[in-house]
Design a protein around this motif. Structure first.
Motif, PDB file in Angstrom:
ATOM      1  N   VAL A   8       0.716  -1.184  -0.093  1.00  0.00           N
ATOM      2  CA  VAL A   8       0.027  -0.296  -0.066  1.00  0.00           C
ATOM      3  C   VAL A   8       0.742   1.245   0.015  1.00  0.00           C
ATOM      4  CG1 VAL A   8      -1.796   1.294   1.273  1.00  0.00           C
ATOM      5  CG2 VAL A   8      -1.817  -1.255   1.148  1.00  0.00           C
ATOM      6  N   ILE A   9       1.890   1.360   0.927  1.00  0.00           N
ATOM      7  CA  ILE A   9       2.825   2.322   1.058  1.00  0.00           C
ATOM      8  C   ILE A   9       3.411   2.491  -0.570  1.00  0.00           C
ATOM      9  CG2 ILE A   9       5.050   3.162   1.754  1.00  0.00           C
ATOM     10  CD1 ILE A   9       4.139   2.006   4.542  1.00  0.00           C
ATOM     11  N   ALA A  10       3.964   1.448  -1.146  1.00  0.00           N
ATOM     12  CA  ALA A  10       4.577   1.676  -2.294  1.00  0.00           C
ATOM     13  C   ALA A  10       3.620   1.958  -3.475  1.00  0.00           C
ATOM     14  CB  ALA A  10       5.205   0.214  -2.762  1.00  0.00           C
ATOM     15  N   LEU A  11       2.322   1.704  -3.431  1.00  0.00           N
ATOM     16  CA  LEU A  11       1.462   2.075  -4.416  1.00  0.00           C
ATOM     17  C   LEU A  11       1.097   3.566  -4.368  1.00  0.00           C
ATOM     18  CD1 LEU A  11      -0.993  -1.015  -4.406  1.00  0.00           C
ATOM     19  CD2 LEU A  11       0.710  -0.296  -6.401  1.00  0.00           C
ATOM     20  N   PHE A  12       0.994   4.313  -2.985  1.00  0.00           N
ATOM     21  CA  PHE A  12       1.134   5.722  -2.923  1.00  0.00           C
ATOM     22  C   PHE A  12       1.781   6.588  -4.133  1.00  0.00           C
ATOM     23  CE2 PHE A  12      -0.855   5.167   1.160  1.00  0.00           C
ATOM     24  CZ  PHE A  12      -2.245   5.649   0.976  1.00  0.00           C
ATOM     25  N   ALA A  13       3.095   6.094  -4.449  1.00  0.00           N
ATOM     26  CA  ALA A  13       4.036   6.776  -5.202  1.00  0.00           C
ATOM     27  C   ALA A  13       3.830   6.464  -6.620  1.00  0.00           C
ATOM     28  CB  ALA A  13       5.532   6.477  -4.905  1.00  0.00           C
ATOM     29  N   LEU A  14       2.821   5.478  -7.069  1.00  0.00           N
ATOM     30  CA  LEU A  14       2.543   4.958  -8.331  1.00  0.00           C
ATOM     31  C   LEU A  14       2.047   6.094  -9.337  1.00  0.00           C
ATOM     32  CD1 LEU A  14       2.860   2.761 -10.654  1.00  0.00           C
ATOM     33  CD2 LEU A  14       0.742   1.978  -9.750  1.00  0.00           C
ATOM     34  N   PRO A  15       1.064   6.728  -8.984  1.00  0.00           N
ATOM     35  CA  PRO A  15       0.549   7.815  -9.638  1.00  0.00           C
ATOM     36  C   PRO A  15       1.327   8.677 -10.146  1.00  0.00           C
ATOM     37  CG  PRO A  15      -1.026   7.387  -7.789  1.00  0.00           C
ATOM     38  CD  PRO A  15       0.278   6.553  -7.788  1.00  0.00           C
ATOM     39  N   ASP A  16       2.223   9.342  -9.359  1.00  0.00           N
ATOM     40  CA  ASP A  16       3.125  10.363  -9.613  1.00  0.00           C
ATOM     41  C   ASP A  16       4.222   9.973 -10.605  1.00  0.00           C
ATOM     42  OD1 ASP A  16       2.138  12.263  -7.938  1.00  0.00           O
ATOM     43  OD2 ASP A  16       3.253  11.883  -6.298  1.00  0.00           O
ATOM     44  N   ALA A  17       4.558   8.468 -10.411  1.00  0.00           N
ATOM     45  CA  ALA A  17       5.563   7.921 -11.196  1.00  0.00           C
ATOM     46  C   ALA A  17       4.932   7.778 -12.859  1.00  0.00           C
ATOM     47  CB  ALA A  17       5.928   6.441 -10.692  1.00  0.00           C
ATOM     48  N   ILE A  18       3.737   7.469 -13.016  1.00  0.00           N
ATOM     49  CA  ILE A  18       3.069   7.276 -14.140  1.00  0.00           C
ATOM     50  C   ILE A  18       2.917   8.682 -14.863  1.00  0.00           C
ATOM     51  CG2 ILE A  18       0.832   6.832 -15.158  1.00  0.00           C
ATOM     52  CD1 ILE A  18       0.266   4.601 -12.961  1.00  0.00           C
ATOM     53  N   LYS A  19       2.528   9.663 -13.929  1.00  0.00           N
ATOM     54  CA  LYS A  19       2.702  11.110 -14.733  1.00  0.00           C
ATOM     55  C   LYS A  19       3.779  11.477 -15.119  1.00  0.00           C
ATOM     56  CE  LYS A  19      -0.945  12.707 -11.420  1.00  0.00           C
ATOM     57  NZ  LYS A  19      -1.393  13.688 -10.307  1.00  0.00           N
ATOM     58  N   GLN A  20       5.071  11.133 -14.626  1.00  0.00           N
ATOM     59  CA  GLN A  20       6.207  11.643 -15.044  1.00  0.00           C
ATOM     60  C   GLN A  20       6.896  10.658 -16.120  1.00  0.00           C
ATOM     61  OE1 GLN A  20       8.915  11.977 -11.584  1.00  0.00           O
ATOM     62  NE2 GLN A  20       7.384  13.093 -10.469  1.00  0.00           N
ATOM     63  N   GLY A  21       6.298   9.422 -16.642  1.00  0.00           N
ATOM     64  CA  GLY A  21       6.917   8.714 -17.614  1.00  0.00           C
ATOM     65  C   GLY A  21       7.709   7.360 -17.426  1.00  0.00           C
ATOM     66  N   THR A  22       7.809   6.638 -18.583  1.00  0.00           N
ATOM     67  CA  THR A  22       8.332   5.325 -18.418  1.00  0.00           C
ATOM     68  C   THR A  22       9.479   5.370 -17.479  1.00  0.00           C
ATOM     69  OG1 THR A  22       7.552   5.192 -20.791  1.00  0.00           O
ATOM     70  CG2 THR A  22       9.108   3.336 -19.689  1.00  0.00           C
ATOM     71  N   TYR A  23      10.690   5.978 -17.519  1.00  0.00           N
ATOM     72  CA  TYR A  23      11.782   6.131 -16.712  1.00  0.00           C
ATOM     73  C   TYR A  23      11.430   6.235 -15.372  1.00  0.00           C
ATOM     74  CZ  TYR A  23      15.948   7.380 -14.319  1.00  0.00           C
ATOM     75  OH  TYR A  23      17.076   7.471 -13.420  1.00  0.00           O
ATOM     76  N   PHE A  24      10.469   7.010 -14.961  1.00  0.00           N
ATOM     77  CA  PHE A  24      10.064   7.060 -13.455  1.00  0.00           C
ATOM     78  C   PHE A  24       9.250   5.651 -13.027  1.00  0.00           C
ATOM     79  CE2 PHE A  24      11.268  11.331 -14.431  1.00  0.00           C
ATOM     80  CZ  PHE A  24      12.192  11.676 -13.469  1.00  0.00           C
ATOM     81  N   ILE A  25       8.537   5.329 -14.050  1.00  0.00           N
ATOM     82  CA  ILE A  25       7.621   3.844 -13.577  1.00  0.00           C
ATOM     83  C   ILE A  25       9.060   3.055 -13.271  1.00  0.00           C
ATOM     84  CG2 ILE A  25       6.336   2.254 -14.462  1.00  0.00           C
ATOM     85  CD1 ILE A  25       4.781   4.268 -16.110  1.00  0.00           C
ATOM     86  N   ILE A  26       9.800   2.769 -14.061  1.00  0.00           N
ATOM     87  CA  ILE A  26      11.069   1.828 -13.973  1.00  0.00           C
ATOM     88  C   ILE A  26      11.763   2.143 -12.547  1.00  0.00           C
ATOM     89  CG2 ILE A  26      13.086   0.908 -14.593  1.00  0.00           C
ATOM     90  CD1 ILE A  26      12.030   1.226 -17.756  1.00  0.00           C
ATOM     91  N   VAL A  27      11.902   3.283 -12.244  1.00  0.00           N
ATOM     92  CA  VAL A  27      12.510   3.787 -10.990  1.00  0.00           C
ATOM     93  C   VAL A  27      11.574   3.356  -9.907  1.00  0.00           C
ATOM     94  CG1 VAL A  27      13.189   5.701  -9.671  1.00  0.00           C
ATOM     95  CG2 VAL A  27      13.975   5.424 -11.865  1.00  0.00           C
ATOM     96  N   TRP A  28      10.441   3.610 -10.156  1.00  0.00           N
ATOM     97  CA  TRP A  28       9.446   3.309  -8.796  1.00  0.00           C
ATOM     98  C   TRP A  28       9.415   1.832  -8.560  1.00  0.00           C
ATOM     99  CZ3 TRP A  28       5.102   0.457  -9.230  1.00  0.00           C
ATOM    100  CH2 TRP A  28       4.256   0.257  -8.119  1.00  0.00           C
ATOM    101  N   LEU A  29       9.179   1.004  -9.805  1.00  0.00           N
ATOM    102  CA  LEU A  29       9.160  -0.291  -9.842  1.00  0.00           C
ATOM    103  C   LEU A  29      10.423  -0.979  -8.870  1.00  0.00           C
ATOM    104  CD1 LEU A  29       7.373  -2.804 -10.391  1.00  0.00           C
ATOM    105  CD2 LEU A  29       8.685  -3.045 -12.555  1.00  0.00           C
ATOM    106  N   SER A  30      11.614  -0.449  -9.109  1.00  0.00           N
ATOM    107  CA  SER A  30      12.954  -1.090  -8.887  1.00  0.00           C
ATOM    108  C   SER A  30      12.946  -0.383  -7.313  1.00  0.00           C
ATOM    109  CB  SER A  30      13.910  -0.897  -9.569  1.00  0.00           C
ATOM    110  OG  SER A  30      14.307   0.599  -9.840  1.00  0.00           O
ATOM    111  N   SER A  31      12.918   0.790  -7.161  1.00  0.00           N
ATOM    112  CA  SER A  31      13.354   1.347  -5.795  1.00  0.00           C
ATOM    113  C   SER A  31      12.232   1.216  -4.754  1.00  0.00           C
ATOM    114  CB  SER A  31      13.668   2.744  -5.788  1.00  0.00           C
ATOM    115  OG  SER A  31      12.591   3.469  -6.387  1.00  0.00           O
ATOM    116  N   SER A  32      10.791   1.320  -4.934  1.00  0.00           N
ATOM    117  CA  SER A  32       9.884   1.397  -4.226  1.00  0.00           C
ATOM    118  C   SER A  32       9.158   0.062  -4.191  1.00  0.00           C
ATOM    119  CB  SER A  32       8.968   2.521  -4.376  1.00  0.00           C
ATOM    120  OG  SER A  32       9.367   3.592  -4.421  1.00  0.00           O
ATOM    121  N   PHE A  33       8.618  -0.646  -5.090  1.00  0.00           N
ATOM    122  CA  PHE A  33       7.561  -1.415  -5.067  1.00  0.00           C
ATOM    123  C   PHE A  33       8.290  -2.613  -4.884  1.00  0.00           C
ATOM    124  CE2 PHE A  33       4.901  -4.933  -6.944  1.00  0.00           C
ATOM    125  CZ  PHE A  33       3.990  -4.868  -6.336  1.00  0.00           C
TER     126      PHE A  33
END
Length: 102
Positions: A8-33
């Motif tokens: 749940v904590i990791a998913l809070f950052a997902l919407p911001d990562a999606i808005k910023q693009g593919t690179y930030f989705i990958i960063v979110w996936l590897s660092s947070s999730f």
């Protein structure tokens, strides 16, 4: 916290990562999730393995202890060497030495 809370904590950052693009989705996936979700799973797995190793160790100790007690019982029933046994052993050694010479 368990894995659900971390997810749940990791998913809070997902919407911001999606808005910023593919690179930030990958960063979110590897660092947070991955870190927040998989780390508790790994820890639980290690705890399960540690308990299993402790159980195996305890079983091995009990088995060794049982073997020791059984060997002590067997030794109690073995005959004690007497004075004539040494003479028989010396005679046997003499015969074996003679046989080797032939």
């Amino acid at each position: 916290m368990d894995g659900v809370h971390f997810t749940v904590i990791a998913l809070f950052a997902l919407p911001d990562a999606i808005k910023q693009g593919t690179y930030f989705i990958i960063v979110w996936l590897s660092s947070s999730f991955l870190q927040l979700v998989l780390l508790p799973i790994i820890i639980v797995g290690q705890n399960i393995q540690a308990r299993a190793a402790d159980k195996r160790s305890e079983d091995t100790y009990k088995d060794a202890e049982a073997v020791l007690k059984e060997s002590e019982e067997i030794q109690k029933h073995l005959p004690r060497p007497g004075p004539g046994d040494l003479e028989h052993l010396e005679r046997l050694e003499t015969l074996m030495a003679q046989q080797e010479k032939k």
